[in-house]
Design an enzyme around this catalytic site. Structure first.
Site, PDB file in Angstrom:
ATOM      1  N   GLY A  88      -0.616 -12.366   7.573  1.00  0.00           N
ATOM      2  CA  GLY A  88      -1.553 -13.482   7.608  1.00  0.00           C
ATOM      3  C   GLY A  88      -0.946 -14.717   8.270  1.00  0.00           C
ATOM      4  O   GLY A  88       0.191 -14.679   8.763  1.00  0.00           O
ATOM      5  N   ILE A 128       0.838  -1.209   0.000  1.00  0.00           N
ATOM      6  CA  ILE A 128       0.000   0.000   0.000  1.00  0.00           C
ATOM      7  C   ILE A 128       0.873   1.260   0.000  1.00  0.00           C
ATOM      8  O   ILE A 128       0.603   2.220  -0.725  1.00  0.00           O
ATOM      9  CB  ILE A 128      -0.954   0.021   1.232  1.00  0.00           C
ATOM     10  N   GLY A 129       1.908   1.247   0.838  1.00  0.00           N
ATOM     11  CA  GLY A 129       2.808   2.405   0.850  1.00  0.00           C
ATOM     12  C   GLY A 129       2.251   3.592   1.618  1.00  0.00           C
ATOM     13  O   GLY A 129       2.451   4.747   1.246  1.00  0.00           O
ATOM     14  N   LEU A 130       1.557   3.283   2.720  1.00  0.00           N
ATOM     15  CA  LEU A 130       1.080   4.327   3.645  1.00  0.00           C
ATOM     16  C   LEU A 130       0.179   5.372   3.006  1.00  0.00           C
ATOM     17  O   LEU A 130       0.299   6.559   3.276  1.00  0.00           O
ATOM     18  CB  LEU A 130       2.279   5.014   4.337  1.00  0.00           C
ATOM     19  N   GLY A 132      -5.102  -8.395  12.262  1.00  0.00           N
ATOM     20  CA  GLY A 132      -4.900  -7.623  11.036  1.00  0.00           C
ATOM     21  C   GLY A 132      -5.593  -8.232   9.840  1.00  0.00           C
ATOM     22  O   GLY A 132      -6.822  -8.138   9.681  1.00  0.00           O
ATOM     23  N   CYS A 174       7.557  -0.192   8.413  1.00  0.00           N
ATOM     24  CA  CYS A 174       6.832  -0.411   7.158  1.00  0.00           C
ATOM     25  C   CYS A 174       7.804  -0.838   6.058  1.00  0.00           C
ATOM     26  O   CYS A 174       8.749  -0.118   5.757  1.00  0.00           O
ATOM     27  CB  CYS A 174       6.098   0.858   6.731  1.00  0.00           C
TER      28      CYS A 174
HETATM   29  C1  LIG Z   1      -3.210  -3.890   3.680  1.00  0.00           C
HETATM   30  C2  LIG Z   1      -2.320  -3.704   4.863  1.00  0.00           C
HETATM   31  C3  LIG Z   1      -1.967  -2.411   5.256  1.00  0.00           C
HETATM   32  C4  LIG Z   1      -1.127  -2.203   6.372  1.00  0.00           C
HETATM   33  N1  LIG Z   1      -0.804  -0.923   6.748  1.00  0.00           N
HETATM   34  C5  LIG Z   1      -0.056  -0.721   7.862  1.00  0.00           C
HETATM   35  C6  LIG Z   1       0.226   0.606   8.322  1.00  0.00           C
HETATM   36  O1  LIG Z   1      -0.203   1.609   7.724  1.00  0.00           O
HETATM   37  N2  LIG Z   1       0.999   0.746   9.431  1.00  0.00           N
HETATM   38  C7  LIG Z   1       1.489  -0.338  10.131  1.00  0.00           C
HETATM   39  O2  LIG Z   1       2.165  -0.173  11.144  1.00  0.00           O
HETATM   40  N3  LIG Z   1       1.213  -1.615   9.705  1.00  0.00           N
HETATM   41  C8  LIG Z   1       0.469  -1.807   8.611  1.00  0.00           C
HETATM   42  N4  LIG Z   1       0.186  -3.098   8.202  1.00  0.00           N
HETATM   43  C9  LIG Z   1       0.726  -4.236   8.967  1.00  0.00           C
HETATM   44  C10 LIG Z   1      -0.284  -4.770   9.983  1.00  0.00           C
HETATM   45  O3  LIG Z   1      -0.657  -3.783  10.925  1.00  0.00           O
HETATM   46  C11 LIG Z   1       0.288  -5.990  10.728  1.00  0.00           C
HETATM   47  O4  LIG Z   1       1.439  -5.601  11.434  1.00  0.00           O
HETATM   48  C12 LIG Z   1       0.663  -7.130   9.785  1.00  0.00           C
HETATM   49  O5  LIG Z   1      -0.267  -7.230   8.729  1.00  0.00           O
HETATM   50  C13 LIG Z   1       0.759  -8.470  10.496  1.00  0.00           C
HETATM   51  O6  LIG Z   1      -0.469  -8.818  11.093  1.00  0.00           O
HETATM   52  P1  LIG Z   1      -1.554  -9.794  10.377  1.00  0.00           P
HETATM   53  O7  LIG Z   1      -0.805 -11.000   9.922  1.00  0.00           O
HETATM   54  O8  LIG Z   1      -2.566 -10.066  11.436  1.00  0.00           O
HETATM   55  O9  LIG Z   1      -2.114  -9.020   9.228  1.00  0.00           O
HETATM   56  C14 LIG Z   1      -0.640  -3.318   7.088  1.00  0.00           C
HETATM   57  C15 LIG Z   1      -1.001  -4.616   6.694  1.00  0.00           C
HETATM   58  C16 LIG Z   1      -1.834  -4.819   5.605  1.00  0.00           C
HETATM   59  C17 LIG Z   1      -2.199  -6.228   5.218  1.00  0.00           C
END
Ligand SMILES: Cc1cc2nc3c(=O)[nH]c(=O)nc-3n(C[C@H](O)[C@H](O)[C@H](O)COP(=O)(O)O)c2cc1C
Length: 309
Positions: free
Chosen positions: A223, A77-79, A271, A136
């Protein structure tokens, strides 16, 4: 049976950060919380961590930015976000009326950008804490580069600490040589709590097109695929620091969350699971309550770190 699921995530901070229960959302996977208001009662959650917020609005990386993988998802996504001023103007006023604490995730390309964002959020009604994203994998500058090095990580943490009295969580990347060293450095620099992990750098290739599938070439893997990796890092870090640890990475069910808690996490973040089941955070919470009832556990604190003893 009544349970005490409450968790204090910032015991050393004057304001404190008391959660009614340990289930949080992970940044970037739950928007600003408002998007899920009609899906389930989000006020039942322990805390909501909003999308990553930067000093100025960002458009994010080129498409495609999401690819499914075996047991996971790659994102680049790139914030993409609306910027801190719009968050304060348009979102904080909504959050003020919520009982669930909202934590704003912040990011920047320079230490000064982190500091400015943190300073602007200080004292804004409706914001209970900040999570400093130094992890990130999807941005050219800043991001994981800060989290990969303990001196840089401590520098950002200390600068943010000086800019706000809000409880400060610092979110770490698994993509570093020694995550324990980074964790200790950010605690020393003033972090109230540590979140881990952010997504893990990865890629996919479109073999017909003969090119990387993601527009940004690489992305962050999240995931179930990363759960064992995240769990081991949470176990290691929780054994090395005195501040609360928030576990994240591949949690899709209550049993996943309980594994993280038993590894030493005081709270957990859900997440990517929300993409396949929008109610996932609430299902995780209800599953934890059922587990406690079945096992005769009245206080969450009884099982935090239980697998370490
Ligand atoms: C689509 C998407 C966008 C994310 N955006 C951010 C973000 O803006 N800032 C951040 O700290 N982590 C971001 N993450 C990471 C998640 O907060 C989390 O650390 C990571 O996905 C691992 O957890 P999960 O396996 O439960 O998804 C993003 C993850 C995904 C999938």
């Amino acid at each position: 049976m009544s349970f005490d699921l409450s968790v204090q995530l910032a015991p050393e901070n004057k304001r404190g950060l008391l959660l009614a229960n340990p289930v949080m959302t992970a940044s970037g996977t739950f928007g600003y919380g408002t998007e899920y208001r009609d899906v389930f009662d989000i006020q039942k959650l322990g805390a909501i961590v909003c999308k990553g917020t930067t000093l100025y609005p960002r458009e994010g990386n080129p498409q495609p930015r999401l690819v499914e993988t075996a047991s996971g998802v790659l994102n680049s996504i790139g914030l993409q976000n609306i910027g801190v001023e719009a968050v304060i103007r348009e979102k904080a006023s909504i959050w003020t009326g919520w009982q669930v604490p909202v934590i704003v995730s912040i990011a920047g390309e320079t230490v000064d950008e982190y500091t400015q964002v943190a300073g602007k959020l200080d004292g804004v009604a409706g914001i209970s804490g900040i999570e400093v994203n130094i992890s990130c994998p999807n941005v050219r500058a800043g991001g994981a580069a800060f989290g990969a090095n303990s001196e840089l990580a401590a520098g950002v943490t200390a600068a943010v600490r000086a800019a706000t009295s809000l409880p400060e969580l610092v979110k770490l990347t698994p993509s570093t040589g020694d995550i324990v060293e980074v964790a200790k450095a950010v605690v020393e620099a003033g972090a109230d709590a540590i979140s881990l992990i952010n997504s893990v750098r990865g890629m996919a290739i479109d073999i017909t097109g003969r090119r990387p599938t993601l527009g940004n070439v690489t992305g962050g893997l999240s995931g179930p695929a990363i759960k064992p990796l995240a769990l081991a890092l949470v176990y290691e870090v929780a054994g090395a620091v005195k501040v609360p640890v928030v576990g994240c990475g591949g949690i899709t069910s209550a049993s996943d969350a309980i594994e993280f808690i038993m590894a030493g996490a005081s709270a957990v973040q859900v997440g990517s699971a929300t993409f396949t089941n929008p109610r996932a955070p609430l299902d995780v919470l209800e599953g934890i309550e059922q587990f406690m009832e079945k096992e005769g556990i009245s206080k969450l604190s009884e099982i935090i770190g239980a697998a370490r003893r």
